[in-house]
Motif scaffolding. Structure first.
Motif, PDB file in Angstrom:
ATOM      1  N   PRO A  70       0.741  -1.373   0.135  1.00  0.00           N
ATOM      2  CA  PRO A  70      -0.085   0.052  -0.050  1.00  0.00           C
ATOM      3  C   PRO A  70       0.681   1.221   0.116  1.00  0.00           C
ATOM      4  N   PHE A  71       1.858   1.302   0.769  1.00  0.00           N
ATOM      5  CA  PHE A  71       2.963   2.605   0.750  1.00  0.00           C
ATOM      6  C   PHE A  71       3.293   3.046  -0.649  1.00  0.00           C
ATOM      7  N   PHE A  72       4.151   2.033  -1.478  1.00  0.00           N
ATOM      8  CA  PHE A  72       4.617   2.231  -2.584  1.00  0.00           C
ATOM      9  C   PHE A  72       3.486   2.554  -3.693  1.00  0.00           C
ATOM     10  N   ALA A  73       2.325   1.832  -3.708  1.00  0.00           N
ATOM     11  CA  ALA A  73       1.033   2.215  -4.452  1.00  0.00           C
ATOM     12  C   ALA A  73       0.534   3.456  -4.122  1.00  0.00           C
ATOM     13  N   ALA A  74       0.310   3.793  -2.868  1.00  0.00           N
ATOM     14  CA  ALA A  74      -0.214   5.154  -2.583  1.00  0.00           C
ATOM     15  C   ALA A  74       0.771   6.274  -3.186  1.00  0.00           C
ATOM     16  N   LEU A  75       2.362   6.069  -3.114  1.00  0.00           N
ATOM     17  CA  LEU A  75       3.149   7.141  -3.346  1.00  0.00           C
ATOM     18  C   LEU A  75       3.096   7.373  -4.760  1.00  0.00           C
ATOM     19  N   ILE A  76       3.082   6.115  -5.717  1.00  0.00           N
ATOM     20  CA  ILE A  76       3.099   6.262  -7.092  1.00  0.00           C
ATOM     21  C   ILE A  76       1.680   6.944  -7.512  1.00  0.00           C
ATOM     22  N   GLY A  77       0.529   6.626  -6.927  1.00  0.00           N
ATOM     23  CA  GLY A  77      -0.873   7.136  -7.316  1.00  0.00           C
ATOM     24  C   GLY A  77      -0.767   8.628  -6.847  1.00  0.00           C
ATOM     25  N   PHE A  78      -0.324   8.982  -5.791  1.00  0.00           N
ATOM     26  CA  PHE A  78      -0.211  10.366  -5.341  1.00  0.00           C
ATOM     27  C   PHE A  78       0.612  11.271  -6.266  1.00  0.00           C
ATOM     28  N   LEU A  79       1.893  10.718  -6.850  1.00  0.00           N
ATOM     29  CA  LEU A  79       2.510  11.273  -7.655  1.00  0.00           C
ATOM     30  C   LEU A  79       2.093  11.614  -8.973  1.00  0.00           C
ATOM     31  N   VAL A  80       1.424  10.462  -9.513  1.00  0.00           N
ATOM     32  CA  VAL A  80       0.908  10.607 -10.784  1.00  0.00           C
ATOM     33  C   VAL A  80      -0.414  11.542 -10.855  1.00  0.00           C
ATOM     34  N   PHE A  81      -1.229  11.380  -9.827  1.00  0.00           N
ATOM     35  CA  PHE A  81      -2.278  12.402  -9.919  1.00  0.00           C
ATOM     36  C   PHE A  81      -1.762  13.877  -9.639  1.00  0.00           C
ATOM     37  N   SER A  82      -0.738  14.053  -8.846  1.00  0.00           N
ATOM     38  CA  SER A  82      -0.204  15.173  -8.663  1.00  0.00           C
ATOM     39  C   SER A  82       0.451  16.086  -9.864  1.00  0.00           C
ATOM     40  N   HIS A  83       0.896  14.916 -10.701  1.00  0.00           N
ATOM     41  CA  HIS A  83       1.373  15.357 -11.942  1.00  0.00           C
ATOM     42  C   HIS A  83       0.455  15.908 -12.801  1.00  0.00           C
ATOM     43  N   ILE A  84      -0.749  14.991 -12.981  1.00  0.00           N
ATOM     44  CA  ILE A  84      -1.735  15.441 -13.834  1.00  0.00           C
ATOM     45  C   ILE A  84      -2.376  16.814 -13.631  1.00  0.00           C
ATOM     46  N   ARG A  85      -2.690  17.204 -12.066  1.00  0.00           N
ATOM     47  CA  ARG A  85      -3.128  18.470 -11.742  1.00  0.00           C
ATOM     48  C   ARG A  85      -2.106  19.560 -12.076  1.00  0.00           C
ATOM     49  N   LYS A  86      -0.935  19.321 -11.754  1.00  0.00           N
ATOM     50  CA  LYS A  86       0.281  20.143 -11.940  1.00  0.00           C
ATOM     51  C   LYS A  86       0.211  20.788 -13.550  1.00  0.00           C
ATOM     52  N   TYR A  87       0.357  19.682 -14.376  1.00  0.00           N
ATOM     53  CA  TYR A  87       0.597  19.973 -15.844  1.00  0.00           C
ATOM     54  C   TYR A  87      -0.351  19.866 -16.589  1.00  0.00           C
ATOM     55  N   ILE A  88      -1.737  19.539 -16.026  1.00  0.00           N
ATOM     56  CA  ILE A  88      -2.889  19.773 -16.823  1.00  0.00           C
ATOM     57  C   ILE A  88      -3.857  20.764 -16.295  1.00  0.00           C
ATOM     58  N   PHE A  89      -4.471  20.402 -15.135  1.00  0.00           N
ATOM     59  CA  PHE A  89      -5.647  21.396 -14.696  1.00  0.00           C
ATOM     60  C   PHE A  89      -5.011  22.706 -14.178  1.00  0.00           C
ATOM     61  N   PHE A  90      -3.778  22.736 -13.647  1.00  0.00           N
ATOM     62  CA  PHE A  90      -3.319  24.151 -13.252  1.00  0.00           C
ATOM     63  C   PHE A  90      -2.894  24.744 -14.271  1.00  0.00           C
ATOM     64  N   LYS A  91      -2.821  24.548 -15.436  1.00  0.00           N
ATOM     65  CA  LYS A  91      -2.370  25.489 -16.635  1.00  0.00           C
ATOM     66  C   LYS A  91      -3.708  25.772 -17.330  1.00  0.00           C
ATOM     67  N   LYS A  92      -3.215  26.981 -17.863  1.00  0.00           N
ATOM     68  CA  LYS A  92      -4.314  27.990 -18.777  1.00  0.00           C
ATOM     69  C   LYS A  92      -4.795  27.084 -19.650  1.00  0.00           C
ATOM     70  N   GLU A  93      -3.895  26.468 -20.540  1.00  0.00           N
ATOM     71  CA  GLU A  93      -4.416  25.589 -21.969  1.00  0.00           C
ATOM     72  C   GLU A  93      -4.554  24.241 -21.538  1.00  0.00           C
ATOM     73  N   TYR A  94      -5.183  23.975 -20.407  1.00  0.00           N
ATOM     74  CA  TYR A  94      -5.469  22.663 -19.687  1.00  0.00           C
ATOM     75  C   TYR A  94      -6.038  21.369 -20.905  1.00  0.00           C
ATOM     76  N   LEU A  95      -6.867  21.849 -21.738  1.00  0.00           N
ATOM     77  CA  LEU A  95      -7.103  20.794 -22.647  1.00  0.00           C
ATOM     78  C   LEU A  95      -6.135  20.507 -23.818  1.00  0.00           C
ATOM     79  N   GLU A  96      -5.486  21.300 -24.197  1.00  0.00           N
ATOM     80  CA  GLU A  96      -4.403  21.301 -25.078  1.00  0.00           C
ATOM     81  C   GLU A  96      -3.168  20.490 -24.307  1.00  0.00           C
ATOM     82  N   ASN A  97      -2.985  20.640 -22.997  1.00  0.00           N
ATOM     83  CA  ASN A  97      -1.999  20.057 -22.136  1.00  0.00           C
ATOM     84  C   ASN A  97      -2.304  18.586 -21.979  1.00  0.00           C
ATOM     85  N   ALA A  98      -3.796  18.214 -21.680  1.00  0.00           N
ATOM     86  CA  ALA A  98      -4.124  16.701 -21.864  1.00  0.00           C
ATOM     87  C   ALA A  98      -4.046  15.950 -22.938  1.00  0.00           C
ATOM     88  N   LYS A  99      -4.264  16.796 -24.249  1.00  0.00           N
ATOM     89  CA  LYS A  99      -4.063  16.014 -25.581  1.00  0.00           C
ATOM     90  C   LYS A  99      -2.701  15.996 -25.797  1.00  0.00           C
TER      91      LYS A  99
END
Length: 411
Positions: A148-177
């Motif tokens: 659970p520790f390693f999975a929690a860490l990876i899940g945390f990092l992956v979703f944090s990455h998605i938020r930082k580089y997609i949702f928190f960006k002005k052009e979030y849809l283009e970044n998602a693509k």
């Protein structure tokens, strides 16, 4: 009909019931996040998981050999094969019983740890402490923390990455693509690596590590390029909104969930069929072998048992893991699946003990914590953790009871 024949047929029934309960509980490992994030419906999840588990069990399962005792005990220390036969049968009954109790409670437990606990219990009674591999048992306890520790860490990092580089960006849809094809390539690289290192059929290829890495790298790049083409064509019509980003990741999440269902059928069918194969060998040859030939119809039998368990009782644990621990969206659900699948692959190849169930739950926790402690339901988590701790001792104790009753009846 000899006592060997009788227990062979009884073990076949017990193995089927174990597979049934295994499917009912472990389906949450692959499908809970997809259902919780509304990527697919419960009915679709049960159908997809049922089909893919059968395919995984039959096509990728243990076609050649399966390790029966899982290294928990030294069977050579037990001189009477009939005792091993009774012990394996008792292990199946007790492990299946514990998983059924957990499933009816809606709580995910490890099927591997359940059968390990059963084998540990009868080994302790028959051969004493010296027959038990205490280092292996220690690794099982350690896996309650590692998975659970390693999975929690990876899940945390992956979703944090998605938020930082997609949702928190002005052009979030283009970044998602832009990022979606990269995640597609990485996901297929993980799937390929898991196929080569985690499935019996993949291990049979005996690829040197550098060739395996090359194959994984080439496939990852290939699917990244394919992903760019697909994203450009399929999602070109999407308007700029958070829902559009979720729609892109909904497709990715279905992909990762399907992979985990296929992998589950390939890897965990041995938890139900392995002890049956042991009884089969003893009934046929009156000797025990640490590794046993598993006929194809055994794997099909186990796969069908898993599928029926999924269809009839699968929704209970899916609801707990997919909806009660934290609220999931498609981006969060993708991070959950990616975290769990990556943990199982990496930990297994580093020789670390790992449980798919624990990894799946841990990944859900990590993704929830990425949004703060208030986003996680710790009340349900304490219940889950309690059942994890109880799994080995409960399975061991009930196996000892069943074994002693059977021994009294037979001898």
């Amino acid at each position: 009909m000899t006592v060997f024949d009788v227990f062979f047929y009884l073990s076949f029934v017990a193995g089927f019931l174990m597979a049934f309960n295994l499917g009912a509980n472990d389906v949450a490992n692959s499908m809970a996040s997809a259902v919780g994030a509304k990527a697919i419906t419960v009915k679709q999840a049960l159908f997809i998981a049922g089909i893919l588990n059968i395919a995984g069990a039959v096509l990728l399962g243990s076609q050649v050999t399966a390790t029966i005792s899982k290294g928990i005990i030294d069977p050579s220390s037990i001189s009477d094969p009939k005792l091993i036969m009774l012990g394996m049968f008792a292990s199946l009954i007790s492990a299946g019983f514990w998983i059924l109790i957990s499933t009816l409670s809606g709580l995910p437990v490890s099927s591997t740890h359940s059968i390990v606990g059963g084998i540990f219990g009868f080994g302790l009674v028959v051969g004493g402490p010296n027959v038990v591999n205490w280092g292996k048992m220690g690794s099982v306890v350690l896996s309650w923390i590692i998975s659970p520790f390693f999975a929690a860490l990876i899940g945390f990092l992956v979703f944090s990455h998605i938020r930082k580089y997609i949702f928190f960006k002005k052009e979030y849809l283009e970044n998602a693509k832009k990022w979606a094809p990269r995640w597609i390539g990485l996901t297929f690289a993980i799937i390929c690596g898991s196929f080569l290192y985690k499935t019996p059929l993949g291990k049979k290829l005996h690829l040197p590590w550098y060739e395996a890495i090359a194959v994984v790298f080439v496939l990852g790049i290939t699917f990244w390029l394919i992903g760019k083409i697909i994203v450009k064509k399929v999602f070109s019509h999407l308007e700029k909104s958070a829902e559009s980003v979720e729609e892109i990741f909904r497709k990715l999440q279905i992909l990762t969930s399907c992979y985990m269902a296929l992998s589950h059928g390939a890897n965990d069918v041995a938890n139900a069929i392995g002890p049956v194969a042991a009884v089969y060998m003893i009934a046929k040859y009156h000797v025990f072998s640490a590794k046993a030939e598993i006929p194809l119809y055994f794997l099909l039998f186990g796969g069908v048992g898993i599928a029926l368990g999924i269809f009839w009782l699968g929704r209970r644990v899916i609801a707990t893991v997919g909806e009660k621990i934290t609220t999931l969206t498609n981006t969060r659900g993708f991070a959950v699946d990616f975290g769990a699948a990556t943990t199982v692959l990496l930990a297994s190849n580093l020789g670390l003990p790992v449980s798919t169930t624990h990894a799946a739950v841990g990944s859900v926790i990590g993704v929830g914590l990425a949004r703060g402690f208030s986003a996680v339901n710790f009340k349900i988590l304490w219940k889950i953790f309690l059942y994890w701790i109880l799994t080995v001792p409960f399975a061991a104790l009930t196996t000892i009871i069943f074994f002693q009753v059977l021994k009294w009846m037979v001898y």
